[in-house]
Design an enzyme around this catalytic site. Structure first.
Site, short mmCIF file in Angstrom:
data_model
loop_
_atom_site.label_atom_id
_atom_site.label_comp_id
_atom_site.label_asym_id
_atom_site.label_seq_id
_atom_site.Cartn_x
_atom_site.Cartn_y
_atom_site.Cartn_z
N PRO A 176 -9.15 -7.09 -4.20
CA PRO A 176 -9.97 -6.38 -5.18
C PRO A 176 -9.38 -4.99 -5.49
O PRO A 176 -8.95 -4.29 -4.57
CB PRO A 176 -11.34 -6.25 -4.51
CG PRO A 176 -11.29 -7.03 -3.25
CD PRO A 176 -9.88 -7.44 -2.97
N ALA B 12 -0.88 -0.61 -3.37
CA ALA B 12 0.31 -0.61 -2.50
C ALA B 12 0.82 -2.04 -2.30
O ALA B 12 2.03 -2.28 -2.27
CB ALA B 12 -0.03 0.02 -1.15
N ALA B 13 -0.10 -3.01 -2.19
CA ALA B 13 0.32 -4.39 -1.94
C ALA B 13 1.04 -4.97 -3.16
O ALA B 13 2.05 -5.67 -3.01
CB ALA B 13 -0.88 -5.25 -1.57
N GLY C 161 -10.50 -0.43 -1.44
CA GLY C 161 -10.14 0.07 -0.10
C GLY C 161 -9.25 -0.88 0.68
O GLY C 161 -8.96 -0.64 1.85
N LEU C 162 -8.79 -1.97 0.04
CA LEU C 162 -7.94 -2.93 0.76
C LEU C 162 -6.46 -2.78 0.39
O LEU C 162 -5.66 -3.67 0.69
CB LEU C 162 -8.41 -4.36 0.49
CG LEU C 162 -9.81 -4.74 0.99
CD1 LEU C 162 -10.11 -6.20 0.71
CD2 LEU C 162 -9.95 -4.48 2.48
N GLY C 163 -6.12 -1.71 -0.27
CA GLY C 163 -4.70 -1.41 -0.53
C GLY C 163 -4.09 -2.21 -1.67
O GLY C 163 -2.90 -2.51 -1.65
N SER C 164 -4.90 -2.52 -2.70
CA SER C 164 -4.39 -3.39 -3.77
C SER C 164 -3.14 -2.80 -4.45
O SER C 164 -2.15 -3.51 -4.66
CB SER C 164 -5.46 -3.69 -4.81
OG SER C 164 -5.89 -2.51 -5.42
N ASP D 140 -1.19 3.42 3.82
CA ASP D 140 -1.36 2.12 3.14
C ASP D 140 -0.02 1.43 2.95
O ASP D 140 0.15 0.25 3.30
CB ASP D 140 -2.05 2.30 1.77
CG ASP D 140 -3.52 2.64 1.91
OD1 ASP D 140 -3.97 2.92 3.03
OD2 ASP D 140 -4.23 2.62 0.87
C1 MEV Z 1 -6.99 5.01 1.81
O1 MEV Z 1 -6.77 3.65 2.19
C2 MEV Z 1 -7.01 5.90 3.01
C3 MEV Z 1 -7.23 7.38 2.73
O2 MEV Z 1 -7.13 8.03 4.00
C4 MEV Z 1 -6.19 7.94 1.78
C5 MEV Z 1 -4.78 8.01 2.37
O3 MEV Z 1 -4.62 7.92 3.58
O4 MEV Z 1 -3.84 8.18 1.58
C6 MEV Z 1 -8.61 7.64 2.18
#
Ligand code: MEV
Length: 309
Positions: free
Chosen positions: A95, A104-105, A99-102, A146
């Site tokens: 998604p 970067a992945a 917050g699951l790193g879309s 990430d």
């Molecule tokens: C994001 O997955 C994690 C954060 O700490 C941002 C980061 O580390 O760059 C919120």
């Protein structure tokens, strides 16, 4: 055709504080992934990237500021093939802004597939460096965690600016990842935390240090297999994330639901406000806690076992 993939990720402990130099722990999540396919294209067509899921097509040029175009450019320049003629198609089941790193992945899958297609597969460290550059376009001050966990595809103990330490868990443990369905770009929460830190540096630095100490304790606990101690550490970390104002009523509802159904601990994971919550469960209570999370509004719940590979 060359195909490559990259997993999603969750932060177990230490989000936000990691941007300010504190340690954090993250693990890959293979149930969701980004995939890139590279095929040769007509001579002179250059590098074109298609992301059909989001209706995007980008032609790579020296001036592109798109994160995927930057990844492709950095990979091709590294191999002295800036004039490669290829069509790259990227797809992802991760998604966006969850917050699951879309971001970067997708960059990692693209970099991995393109470098393999050009005959020079990148090492995890080299790929991670390139994906970090694309992360800077997503949100100005990424910590680098990430891209690291996604490119190394291993649990990592991460401190910004230091070589990442991958680690093995003493005993596997079960987590549920519950998606609130609320998109929340990391750039916004990271920016808000930065503005608050600029006003109250001493107080925020203390909160970040407390989170860093929790991440260090959790690192020990995970390697010693004292899984029962993990839950309270997750809840302690969540209490500070609340103070940083990156939680939200929908995330708190999911956390309270998981705890009331018997989870050992629960917290948000990633940038916060929306995105995902993680809950520590056992093989016995996975099913009832999953049902409770859906009843509390989760759009999707993933069960993952950390430490089985
Ligand atoms: C994001 O997955 C994690 C954060 O700490 C941002 C980061 O580390 O760059 C919120």
């Amino acid at each position: 055709m060359t195909t490559a993939s990259a997993p999603g990720k969750i932060i177990l402990f230490g989000e936000h504080a990691v941007v300010y130099g504190q340690p954090a722990l993250a693990v890959p999540v293979r149930q969701v992934q980004a995939v890139a396919e590279v095929v040769d294209a007509a001579p002179g067509s250059g590098i074109v990237i298609q992301a059909p899921d989001i209706g995007k097509t980008v032609s790579v040029s020296g001036a592109s500021t798109d994160p995927l175009a930057l990844t492709a450019r950095l990979v091709s320049e590294r191999f002295d093939s800036p004039r490669a003629d290829v069509l790259i198609t990227v797809r992802s089941t991760i998604p966006i802004a969850g917050g699951l790193g879309s971001g970067a992945a997708v960059s990692a899958a693209l970099g991995r597939a393109l470098s393999a297609h050009l005959g020079r597969p990148l090492s995890p460290a080299a790929l991670s460096e390139i994906v970090f550059e694309s992360e800077k376009l997503h949100h100005g001050t990424p910590s680098g965690i990430d891209n690291t966990v996604i490119c190394y595809e291993m649990p990592v103990y991460y401190v910004k600016g230091q070589p990442p330490q991958t680690f093995h868990t003493g005993a596997p443990f079960h987590l549920l990842i519950a998606d609130s369905g609320i998109a929340s770009p990391t750039s916004e929460t990271v920016g808000d935390v930065r503005r608050a830190w600029e006003h109250k540096r001493r107080a925020y630095d203390r909160l970040f240090q407390h989170i860093g100490a929790i991440a260090d304790r959790a690192h020990d606990v995970i390697r010693r297999s004292d899984v029962a101690e993990l839950g309270p550490l997750m809840s302690e970390n969540q209490a500070i994330l609340r103070e940083l104002d990156v939680s939200s009523p929908p995330l708190e509802r999911l956390i309270a639901a998981a705890l009331s159904a018997g989870a050992g601990g629960a917290k948000l994971s990633g940038g916060g406000r929306g995105g995902n919550v993680i809950a520590l469960v056992t093989s016995q209570n996975v099913a009832p806690i999953t049902d409770t999370l859906y009843d509390a509004g989760a759009r999707r719940v993933i069960h993952t076992v950390v430490g089985t590979d």
